[in-house]
Scaffold this motif. Structure first.
Motif, PDB file in Angstrom:
ATOM      1  N   ARG A  20       0.838  -1.211   0.000  1.00 41.57           N
ATOM      2  CA  ARG A  20       0.000   0.000   0.000  1.00 41.57           C
ATOM      3  C   ARG A  20       0.870   1.257   0.000  1.00 41.57           C
ATOM      4  NH1 ARG A  20      -2.085   3.591   3.663  1.00 41.57           N
ATOM      5  NH2 ARG A  20      -4.134   4.417   3.169  1.00 41.57           N
ATOM      6  N   ASP A  21       1.907   1.289   0.839  1.00 41.26           N
ATOM      7  CA  ASP A  21       2.798   2.455   0.901  1.00 41.26           C
ATOM      8  C   ASP A  21       3.458   2.722  -0.450  1.00 41.26           C
ATOM      9  OD1 ASP A  21       2.230   2.827   3.587  1.00 41.26           O
ATOM     10  OD2 ASP A  21       4.069   1.839   4.283  1.00 41.26           O
ATOM     11  N   ILE A  22       3.936   1.667  -1.091  1.00 40.49           N
ATOM     12  CA  ILE A  22       4.607   1.825  -2.389  1.00 40.49           C
ATOM     13  C   ILE A  22       3.594   2.242  -3.457  1.00 40.49           C
ATOM     14  CG2 ILE A  22       5.862   0.605  -4.218  1.00 40.49           C
ATOM     15  CD1 ILE A  22       7.230  -0.993  -1.926  1.00 40.49           C
ATOM     16  N   TYR A  23       2.405   1.663  -3.423  1.00 37.12           N
ATOM     17  CA  TYR A  23       1.348   2.032  -4.369  1.00 37.12           C
ATOM     18  C   TYR A  23       1.005   3.512  -4.245  1.00 37.12           C
ATOM     19  CZ  TYR A  23      -3.249   2.410  -6.507  1.00 37.12           C
ATOM     20  OH  TYR A  23      -4.312   2.820  -7.274  1.00 37.12           O
ATOM     21  N   LEU A  24       0.793   3.969  -3.021  1.00 37.88           N
ATOM     22  CA  LEU A  24       0.440   5.382  -2.812  1.00 37.88           C
ATOM     23  C   LEU A  24       1.564   6.300  -3.282  1.00 37.88           C
ATOM     24  CD1 LEU A  24      -1.312   5.190   0.670  1.00 37.88           C
ATOM     25  CD2 LEU A  24      -2.383   5.558  -1.564  1.00 37.88           C
ATOM     26  N   GLU A  26       3.819   5.594  -5.672  1.00 39.58           N
ATOM     27  CA  GLU A  26       3.868   5.543  -7.138  1.00 39.58           C
ATOM     28  C   GLU A  26       2.806   6.423  -7.776  1.00 39.58           C
ATOM     29  OE1 GLU A  26       5.612   1.292  -8.568  1.00 39.58           O
ATOM     30  OE2 GLU A  26       3.550   1.291  -7.844  1.00 39.58           O
ATOM     31  N   HIS A  27       1.681   6.591  -7.107  1.00 36.97           N
ATOM     32  CA  HIS A  27       0.582   7.391  -7.642  1.00 36.97           C
ATOM     33  C   HIS A  27       0.542   8.798  -7.053  1.00 36.97           C
ATOM     34  CE1 HIS A  27      -1.125   4.136 -10.002  1.00 36.97           C
ATOM     35  NE2 HIS A  27      -0.733   3.348  -9.019  1.00 36.97           N
ATOM     36  N   HIS A  28       1.666   9.209  -6.470  1.00 40.31           N
ATOM     37  CA  HIS A  28       1.846  10.568  -5.942  1.00 40.31           C
ATOM     38  C   HIS A  28       0.792  10.954  -4.913  1.00 40.31           C
ATOM     39  CE1 HIS A  28       4.832  11.064  -9.067  1.00 40.31           C
ATOM     40  NE2 HIS A  28       3.945  10.582  -9.931  1.00 40.31           N
ATOM     41  N   ARG A  29       0.380  10.010  -4.099  1.00 38.12           N
ATOM     42  CA  ARG A  29      -0.622  10.282  -3.075  1.00 38.12           C
ATOM     43  C   ARG A  29      -0.016  10.412  -1.684  1.00 38.12           C
ATOM     44  NH1 ARG A  29      -5.436   6.136  -4.768  1.00 38.12           N
ATOM     45  NH2 ARG A  29      -5.819   6.993  -6.832  1.00 38.12           N
ATOM     46  N   ALA A  30       1.195   9.877  -1.491  1.00 37.00           N
ATOM     47  CA  ALA A  30       1.842   9.930  -0.180  1.00 37.00           C
ATOM     48  C   ALA A  30       3.349   9.791  -0.361  1.00 37.00           C
ATOM     49  CB  ALA A  30       1.329   8.815   0.712  1.00 37.00           C
ATOM     50  N   ALA A  31       4.083  10.325   0.600  1.00 30.45           N
ATOM     51  CA  ALA A  31       5.542  10.174   0.584  1.00 30.45           C
ATOM     52  C   ALA A  31       5.890   8.755   1.032  1.00 30.45           C
ATOM     53  CB  ALA A  31       6.180  11.192   1.508  1.00 30.45           C
ATOM     54  N   LEU A  32       7.000   8.272   0.536  1.00 29.44           N
ATOM     55  CA  LEU A  32       7.481   6.953   0.918  1.00 29.44           C
ATOM     56  C   LEU A  32       8.097   7.039   2.309  1.00 29.44           C
ATOM     57  CD1 LEU A  32       7.447   4.390  -0.826  1.00 29.44           C
ATOM     58  CD2 LEU A  32       9.806   4.823  -1.370  1.00 29.44           C
ATOM     59  N   PRO A  33       7.776   6.115   3.209  1.00 29.41           N
ATOM     60  CA  PRO A  33       8.427   6.133   4.519  1.00 29.41           C
ATOM     61  C   PRO A  33       9.949   6.053   4.360  1.00 29.41           C
ATOM     62  CG  PRO A  33       6.570   4.610   4.523  1.00 29.41           C
ATOM     63  CD  PRO A  33       6.785   5.050   3.101  1.00 29.41           C
ATOM     64  N   HIS A  35      12.442   4.569   5.878  1.00 22.35           N
ATOM     65  CA  HIS A  35      13.127   3.272   5.884  1.00 22.35           C
ATOM     66  C   HIS A  35      12.858   2.486   4.603  1.00 22.35           C
ATOM     67  CE1 HIS A  35       9.140   2.385   7.527  1.00 22.35           C
ATOM     68  NE2 HIS A  35       9.304   1.157   7.087  1.00 22.35           N
ATOM     69  N   VAL A  36      11.691   2.624   4.038  1.00 26.44           N
ATOM     70  CA  VAL A  36      11.365   1.928   2.785  1.00 26.44           C
ATOM     71  C   VAL A  36      12.144   2.554   1.629  1.00 26.44           C
ATOM     72  CG1 VAL A  36       9.524   1.356   1.149  1.00 26.44           C
ATOM     73  CG2 VAL A  36       9.090   1.240   3.604  1.00 26.44           C
TER      74      VAL A  36
END
Length: 68
Positions: A20-24, A26-33, A35-36
């Motif tokens: 979910r984090d990576i998906y968001l 990739e679609h410019h909806r959230a910053a990547l954490p 550590h990820v």
């Protein structure tokens, strides 16, 4: 990613949350954490994305392996 995280002593979230984090991201909806993003940078031999700002795109190596 799990192997690198275990070596660093970092506990990754559940797989569905990581996806979910990576998906968001990739679609410019959230910053990547942080550590990820750091782990992805190491996996794809890119410089630490937080040395110059947040990671903005997947490296070419990652794009070429999509769809396999």
């Amino acid at each position: 990613m799990k192997i690198l995280a275990a070596r660093d002593g970092v506990e990754l979230p559940k797989t569905y949350q990581l996806i979910r984090d990576i998906y968001l991201w990739e679609h410019h909806r959230a910053a990547l954490p942080a550590h990820v993003a750091s782990l992805l940078g190491r996996i794809f031999d890119a410089p630490n994305p937080f040395g110059t700002g947040p990671i903005t795109h997947l490296p070419t190596k990652a794009v070429r392996t999509r769809g396999r």
